[in-house]
Design a protein around this motif. Structure first.
Motif, PDB file in Angstrom:
ATOM      1  N   LYS A 134      33.953  15.976  50.704  1.00  0.00           N
ATOM      2  CA  LYS A 134      34.274  14.963  49.707  1.00  0.00           C
ATOM      3  C   LYS A 134      33.283  15.078  48.564  1.00  0.00           C
ATOM      4  N   PRO A 135      33.652  14.612  47.397  1.00  0.00           N
ATOM      5  CA  PRO A 135      32.744  14.721  46.253  1.00  0.00           C
ATOM      6  C   PRO A 135      31.638  13.672  46.267  1.00  0.00           C
ATOM      7  N   GLN A 136      31.507  12.941  47.362  1.00  0.00           N
ATOM      8  CA  GLN A 136      30.444  11.949  47.447  1.00  0.00           C
ATOM      9  C   GLN A 136      29.928  11.889  48.878  1.00  0.00           C
ATOM     10  N   THR A 137      28.692  11.388  49.028  1.00  0.00           N
ATOM     11  CA  THR A 137      28.044  11.319  50.337  1.00  0.00           C
ATOM     12  C   THR A 137      27.497   9.916  50.559  1.00  0.00           C
ATOM     13  N   ASP A 138      27.785   9.361  51.735  1.00  0.00           N
ATOM     14  CA  ASP A 138      27.231   8.064  52.122  1.00  0.00           C
ATOM     15  C   ASP A 138      25.784   8.260  52.553  1.00  0.00           C
ATOM     16  N   GLY A 148       7.393  11.495  42.942  1.00  0.00           N
ATOM     17  CA  GLY A 148       8.743  11.475  43.475  1.00  0.00           C
ATOM     18  C   GLY A 148       9.787  11.413  42.374  1.00  0.00           C
ATOM     19  N   SER A 149      11.005  11.012  42.748  1.00  0.00           N
ATOM     20  CA  SER A 149      12.095  10.952  41.789  1.00  0.00           C
ATOM     21  C   SER A 149      13.028   9.818  42.198  1.00  0.00           C
ATOM     22  N   ARG A 150      14.062   9.566  41.382  1.00  0.00           N
ATOM     23  CA  ARG A 150      14.882   8.377  41.614  1.00  0.00           C
ATOM     24  C   ARG A 150      16.373   8.672  41.497  1.00  0.00           C
ATOM     25  N   LEU A 151      17.140   7.902  42.269  1.00  0.00           N
ATOM     26  CA  LEU A 151      18.593   7.946  42.207  1.00  0.00           C
ATOM     27  C   LEU A 151      19.117   6.548  41.895  1.00  0.00           C
ATOM     28  N   GLN A 152      20.186   6.510  41.133  1.00  0.00           N
ATOM     29  CA  GLN A 152      20.829   5.243  40.792  1.00  0.00           C
ATOM     30  C   GLN A 152      22.127   5.106  41.587  1.00  0.00           C
ATOM     31  N   VAL A 211      26.044   5.173  47.931  1.00  0.00           N
ATOM     32  CA  VAL A 211      26.798   6.426  47.780  1.00  0.00           C
ATOM     33  C   VAL A 211      26.212   7.238  46.633  1.00  0.00           C
ATOM     34  N   VAL A 212      26.121   8.552  46.841  1.00  0.00           N
ATOM     35  CA  VAL A 212      25.715   9.488  45.793  1.00  0.00           C
ATOM     36  C   VAL A 212      26.869  10.460  45.567  1.00  0.00           C
ATOM     37  N   ASP A 213      27.165  10.777  44.293  1.00  0.00           N
ATOM     38  CA  ASP A 213      28.324  11.639  44.025  1.00  0.00           C
ATOM     39  C   ASP A 213      27.973  13.125  44.150  1.00  0.00           C
ATOM     40  N   ALA A 214      27.294  13.457  45.264  1.00  0.00           N
ATOM     41  CA  ALA A 214      27.034  14.853  45.626  1.00  0.00           C
ATOM     42  C   ALA A 214      27.934  15.183  46.814  1.00  0.00           C
ATOM     43  N   PRO A 215      28.431  16.435  46.885  1.00  0.00           N
ATOM     44  CA  PRO A 215      29.394  16.769  47.943  1.00  0.00           C
ATOM     45  C   PRO A 215      28.841  16.560  49.348  1.00  0.00           C
ATOM     46  N   LYS A 216      29.724  16.125  50.212  1.00  0.00           N
ATOM     47  CA  LYS A 216      29.399  15.938  51.625  1.00  0.00           C
ATOM     48  C   LYS A 216      29.225  17.299  52.289  1.00  0.00           C
ATOM     49  N   VAL A 217      28.333  17.385  53.273  1.00  0.00           N
ATOM     50  CA  VAL A 217      28.094  18.644  53.995  1.00  0.00           C
ATOM     51  C   VAL A 217      29.008  18.689  55.213  1.00  0.00           C
ATOM     52  N   VAL A 218      29.851  19.704  55.287  1.00  0.00           N
ATOM     53  CA  VAL A 218      30.735  19.888  56.436  1.00  0.00           C
ATOM     54  C   VAL A 218      30.531  21.298  56.980  1.00  0.00           C
ATOM     55  N   THR A 219      29.840  21.391  58.111  1.00  0.00           N
ATOM     56  CA  THR A 219      29.604  22.666  58.797  1.00  0.00           C
ATOM     57  C   THR A 219      29.840  22.441  60.285  1.00  0.00           C
ATOM     58  N   THR A 222      24.772   1.835  43.849  1.00  0.00           N
ATOM     59  CA  THR A 222      25.089   0.440  44.128  1.00  0.00           C
ATOM     60  C   THR A 222      24.972   0.213  45.628  1.00  0.00           C
ATOM     61  N   ALA A 223      24.354  -0.864  46.034  1.00  0.00           N
ATOM     62  CA  ALA A 223      24.194  -1.166  47.453  1.00  0.00           C
ATOM     63  C   ALA A 223      25.540  -1.578  48.051  1.00  0.00           C
ATOM     64  N   ASP A 224      26.029  -0.783  49.004  1.00  0.00           N
ATOM     65  CA  ASP A 224      27.298  -1.094  49.661  1.00  0.00           C
ATOM     66  C   ASP A 224      27.120  -1.989  50.879  1.00  0.00           C
ATOM     67  N   LEU A 225      25.973  -1.856  51.534  1.00  0.00           N
ATOM     68  CA  LEU A 225      25.688  -2.646  52.728  1.00  0.00           C
ATOM     69  C   LEU A 225      24.175  -2.792  52.840  1.00  0.00           C
TER      70      LEU A 225
END
Length: 399
Positions: A355-359, A305-309, A327-335, A311-314
């Motif tokens: 948005k430039p980030q995705t929850d 597998g792989s890993r993302l860094q 949150v990851v700073d990858a764009p949100k998908v809007v379709t 911060t825990a928001d909730l």
């Protein structure tokens, strides 16, 4: 018992509103098929057309050997269980269950036989002389089902029968309905908005959106191989995380998935499983990650597998697991698909913008030490990622 077949069925109301478009479904004899989708997707309208409670604008509905487009509801030999119990308050349980048989003027001994058999199946033997007001919600729903069972129909049609029950009773009655349908072997079409009900009850599940069938398959197939973004986002709780990424080549034929400032390493075996991904190298894709395919990296010993860094928001402790929001700073998908999914959960789609980030939401083991406001390393099973074309929304698989 009988199969139910819908061929190119459509429904258009007099004001021009189209509720169902070109619906094709073959429900096998004794099969339990669940129609699921957001409110207003056309699932109840489709059920009512089978029942004869709505006129069919286009196509053909067949029950057994008969085309029933012009057959009155009372002559279709189906029994419907509604969201409301629709019991007669002044009649006993016995008389409520047998009321339809009395209207058909069946012999009294036959009515008694059927009512007592239904009561035995439903565990209502001790309640036959009670009035509905003296019953719990679950017992009232059993009486409503008993009224359908005694008719010995070719098919059961159920329209969100558990929606008025509390959560604990819904779980209990879900198991009861599954057992009864299995024991009786009656072809059943069940409509619900609750995808947990759909996944636990159905032999197959048909997902609808805006009057159109999106996918029909066994529950596990829907979960593992959703045909498009809408099905992927609708099936699963918590919902699949959807974010934009770019596929790029890496060393030794492997892939990397650029997600903002971070990368996931994708093994070449994924290309063997999804050969069409080769055409997306250097291009944007929509990536789907189910919460249960992520774990606290501190609890994972293997190097796969792989890993993302982040911060825990909730952090939500659920007992058997822990939901960690980050949150990851990858764009949100809007379709159109994600907007429809947002409407279904009550999100204001007017405020839904790229948005430039995705929850994100991950399902961690209860042994996690993740805490709100602290850094968290998320291990991702990259072999179980889902990929979708950003324009069509279709899943990316074969060539």
């Amino acid at each position: 018992m009988a199969e139910v077949v819908l061929s190119h069925v459509g429904k258009v109301y007099p004001d021009g509103t189209r509720a169902v478009r070109d619906l094709n479904l073959d429900i096998d004899d004794k099969e339990f098929l669940v129609l699921v989708g957001p409110s207003g997707c056309g699932k109840t309208t489709a059920l009512r057309m089978v029942a004869g409670l709505e006129d069919i604008s286009e196509g053909e509905v067949r029950i057994g050997d008969r085309v029933v487009n012009r057959v009155p509801a009372r002559d279709r030999d189906v029994a419907m269980v509604f969201q409301s119990y629709a019991l007669y308050p002044h009649l006993s349980v016995r008389d409520n269950i047998g009321f339809g048989l009395q209207l058909r003027k069946l012999p009294k001994n036959e009515i008694n036989r059927r009512v007592e058999e239904a009561a035995r199946i439903l565990g209502l033997e001790d309640y036959l002389d009670r009035k509905p007001r003296n019953l719990s919600g679950g017992q009232r729903q059993r009486v409503a089902m008993g009224r359908a069972i005694v008719r010995e129909p070719q098919a059961f049609l159920m329209d969100e029968p558990l929606s008025n029950l509390d959560a604990k009773l819904r779980v209990q009655m879900r198991a009861e309905i599954a057992r009864i349908q299995r024991d009786l072997g009656v072809t059943t079409i069940y409509v619900t908005h609750d995808q947990t009900e759909a996944m636990t009850l159905g032999d197959r599940v048909a997902v609808m959106k805006k009057g159109e069938l999106q996918q029909v398959a066994e529950p596990q197939v829907l979960y593992d191989h959703p045909t498009n973004l809408f099905v992927a986002g609708f099936i699963g709780s918590p919902a699949m995380n959807l974010l934009q990424g770019t596929l790029v080549g890496a060393d030794e034929g492997d892939l990397e998935l650029d997600l903002g400032s971070q990368k996931l390493q994708i093994d070449r075996v994924v290309l063997d499983q999804r050969p069409a991904l080769r055409g997306y190298l250097g291009k944007k894709v929509v990536v789907g990650i189910r919460p249960e395919d992520m774990e606290d990296a501190a609890l994972v010993s293997d190097e796969g597998g792989s890993r993302l860094q982040s911060t825990a928001d909730l952090v939500e402790a659920m007992g058997s697991d822990v939901l960690v929001h980050f949150v990851v700073d990858a764009p949100k998908v809007v379709t159109d698909d994600t907007k429809e999914l947002a409407r279904d959960v009550g999100t204001d789609v007017l405020g839904l913008e790229e948005k430039p980030q995705t929850d994100m939401v991950a399902r961690f083991s209860p042994r996690t030490r993740a805490r709100v406001g602290e850094p968290v390393t998320v291990h991702i099973d990259t072999d179980r990622l889902h990929y979708f074309d950003p324009d069509s929304g279709l899943s990316i698989w074969g060539d």
